[in-house]
Design a protein around this motif. Structure first.
Motif, PDB file in Angstrom:
ATOM      1  N   ILE A   1      -4.929   5.553   4.585  1.00  0.00           N
ATOM      2  CA  ILE A   1      -5.638   4.292   4.822  1.00  0.00           C
ATOM      3  C   ILE A   1      -6.861   4.653   5.653  1.00  0.00           C
TER       4      ILE A   1
ATOM      5  N   TRP B   1       0.858  -1.197   0.000  1.00  0.00           N
ATOM      6  CA  TRP B   1       0.000   0.000   0.000  1.00  0.00           C
ATOM      7  C   TRP B   1       0.885   1.234   0.000  1.00  0.00           C
ATOM      8  N   ASP B   2       0.683   2.144  -0.957  1.00  0.00           N
ATOM      9  CA  ASP B   2       1.467   3.379  -1.009  1.00  0.00           C
ATOM     10  C   ASP B   2       0.527   4.564  -1.197  1.00  0.00           C
TER      11      ASP B   2
ATOM     12  N   ILE C   1       1.133   8.587   6.416  1.00  0.00           N
ATOM     13  CA  ILE C   1       0.104   7.630   6.827  1.00  0.00           C
ATOM     14  C   ILE C   1       0.059   7.502   8.346  1.00  0.00           C
TER      15      ILE C   1
ATOM     16  N   TRP D   1       6.569  -1.046   7.629  1.00  0.00           N
ATOM     17  CA  TRP D   1       5.957   0.286   7.530  1.00  0.00           C
ATOM     18  C   TRP D   1       7.051   1.309   7.283  1.00  0.00           C
TER      19      TRP D   1
ATOM     20  N   VAL E   1       3.468  -1.087   4.060  1.00  0.00           N
ATOM     21  CA  VAL E   1       2.839   0.231   4.004  1.00  0.00           C
ATOM     22  C   VAL E   1       3.905   1.284   3.730  1.00  0.00           C
TER      23      VAL E   1
ATOM     24  N   THR F   1       4.861  -7.538   8.808  1.00  0.00           N
ATOM     25  CA  THR F   1       4.507  -6.217   8.298  1.00  0.00           C
ATOM     26  C   THR F   1       5.750  -5.341   8.222  1.00  0.00           C
TER      27      THR F   1
ATOM     28  N   CYS G   1       1.003  -3.638  13.128  1.00  0.00           N
ATOM     29  CA  CYS G   1       2.229  -3.194  12.455  1.00  0.00           C
ATOM     30  C   CYS G   1       3.301  -2.724  13.433  1.00  0.00           C
TER      31      CYS G   1
ATOM     32  N   CYS H   1      -8.831   0.368   6.908  1.00  0.00           N
ATOM     33  CA  CYS H   1      -8.127  -0.162   8.078  1.00  0.00           C
ATOM     34  C   CYS H   1      -8.734  -1.485   8.531  1.00  0.00           C
TER      35      CYS H   1
END
Length: 494
Positions: free
Chosen positions: A203, A193-194, A239, A358, A234, A356, A259, A216
């Protein structure tokens, strides 16, 4: 030019041009065209077996007819998983001038597009939450697609892609408004996800301060309920800042619990001195020993996060919760360490691994720290994917001369009207790529010349050596050069 012209048969001379091709796996489905594509508004005009033209009608809303606006409907009952629908518009004025939207549609695209997901071709879903920003498809997508093509093991880096249209408008266009948990669980092991440099509506959490699309909760459900390993990556400048400000249960559960991310500051530039004390605009990012993901044989990876111009990018400064570990570091400032990325490894209730990653910045801002291979963006992506238990094409993460001769699978496949064939030359020399039918007859010599060492591409438009279109069916393409011989199959669907 005197306004919109009238079509000879009546109605406005405004048209939607539609092409529907199946890009999913076997068993193959036919391309869709003809009168059946027209839905409940607008009318079928003509088709050439590939593109269908639908004449638009005057737009109507609850407020009545909308002057100088036009609309058409498609028969979406025909669209099932794996179909990609490309489309564009044309209009003609009374002076006889025609224009197109997008303006380059008449010269071969790109076009508007949507795809029915999951295609079943990939277990990776890329969410482009920066769609259309900086270029027609969006700058983030340009960098991501090049990365997937070089690093991922699927043919040509094939991934499923979800574009969030008007990403900052909060118009409920996020995947949480459409995707079902079962669809995500059944088909996707990885979601990337960007959100680019969006400051809000990143998000979304389904609240009035965000967007009705509860992205979310969608991601939480996928992580919690999947009966297989999951990896969520992510990326985005703000974000963490956005979700921390929302402070809703879905936002904080996703960020802090799953995350392992805690938000510390909204701008490393400001934290490192800002505009009054020579803040760092383009920080050198370094692999942190805590997670060890970006550290190899004791040597940390390094790359720059480009601060940009004309404005300075605001890169989130992150802290870890009890569920996270430090993955990437910003430069130490005033003897205080600041962190650019957080990693987390946990088990979901079913006992499956959830990894995850981030990043406090968008992928489009990653820049090399040295003028040598491999490209940092490819190397970092390889490290993340390996952390998420995905085997990568290590041999093609090099930016220099290919080490071997290679013939890739064409993409798209099946195709209509054209497809791209990529091939590598480890040394300069003569090379041929020829197309054959199932009976072994030569259809066309696509490449027959000396090529330099490096990566190359050739496009076949579905025509033979005399320029005539060939029929739908299975064909083969063969590459020959310097003792190397390889053959692959492709499928043309008219």
């Amino acid at each position: 030019g005197g306004g919109i012209a009238a079509d000879p048969a009546g109605g406005p001379a405004v048209y939607m041009h539609v092409k529907c091709a199946y890009i999913g796996p076997a068993p193959l489905k036919p391309a869709l065209f003809g009168p059946a594509l027209a839905g409940g508004y607008g009318s079928y005009k003509s088709d050439d077996g590939v593109w269908t033209i639908i004449q638009c009608d005057t737009a109507r809303t609850a407020g009545g007819i909308q002057r100088d606006r036009y609309m058409a409907d498609l028969n979406d009952a025909l669209f099932t998983r794996g179909y990609m629908i490309e489309y564009y518009f044309t209009a003609r004025d009374v002076a006889g001038e025609e224009s197109a939207l997008p303006r380059w549609a008449r010269s071969g695209g790109p076009y508007f597009e949507f795809t029915c997901l999951p295609t079943k071709n990939s277990d990776l879903l890329y969410v482009d939450d920066f769609d259309g920003r900086g270029s027609f498809v969006g700058l983030a997508e340009l960098y991501w697609m090049a990365t997937f093509r070089h690093v991922m093991p699927m043919p040509n880096g094939n991934v499923d892609k979800y574009d969030v249209n008007a990403p900052s408008s909060g118009a409920s266009n996020g995947p949480g408004s459409r995707a079902k948990t079962k669809q995500l669980i059944d088909w996707y092991n990885i979601i990337v996800w960007d959100s680019g440099d969006l400051e809000t509506v990143t998000i979304s959490d389904g609240t009035m301060n965000s967007d009705k699309s509860n992205d979310c909760q969608m991601l939480i459900n996928w992580l919690e309920q999947s009966e297989h390993r999951c990896g969520l990556w992510v990326c985005g400048n703000d974000i963490a800042s956005d979700l921390d400000g929302l402070a809703s249960t879905p936002a904080l559960t996703l960020m802090s619990t799953w995350c392992g991310v805690d938000f510390l500051a909204t701008s490393y530039f400001d934290v490192s001195g800002g505009s009054t004390s020579y803040g760092t605009v383009t920080p050198l990012i370094t692999g942190a020993a805590d997670a060890g993901i970006f550290v190899h044989a004791g040597i940390p990876d390094k790359f720059y996060a480009y601060g940009g111009c004309p404005g300075v990018n605001r890169f989130d400064v992150l802290e870890k919760t009890v569920y996270g570990t430090y993955a990437l570091s910003y430069p130490v400032y005033n003897s205080v360490s600041r962190y650019a990325a957080i990693a987390s490894t946990q088990l979901n209730p079913g006992g499956y691994n959830v990894n995850t990653m981030w990043f406090g910045f968008s992928w489009q801002y990653v820049r090399d720290d040295k003028l040598s291979a491999p490209i940092d963006r490819f190397e970092i992506a390889r490290d993340v994917m390996n952390f998420m238990q995905v085997s990568c094409n290590v041999d093609i993460t090099q930016a220099g001369t290919p080490k071997t001769y290679r013939l890739a699978q064409n993409f798209p496949n099946p195709f209509n009207p054209s497809t791209t064939i990529r091939f590598d030359m480890k040394a300069k020399g003569p090379v041929t790529i020829r197309i054959y039918d199932v009976a072994g007859r030569l259809v066309r010599a696509l490449v027959d010349e000396v090529r330099d060492a490096g990566s190359h591409a050739a496009v076949w438009d579905g025509r033979n050596g005399t320029g005539a279109e060939v029929a739908s069916g299975i064909y083969f393409y063969k590459m020959e050069t310097a003792g190397f011989l390889a053959t692959r199959k492709l499928v043309l669907l008219r």
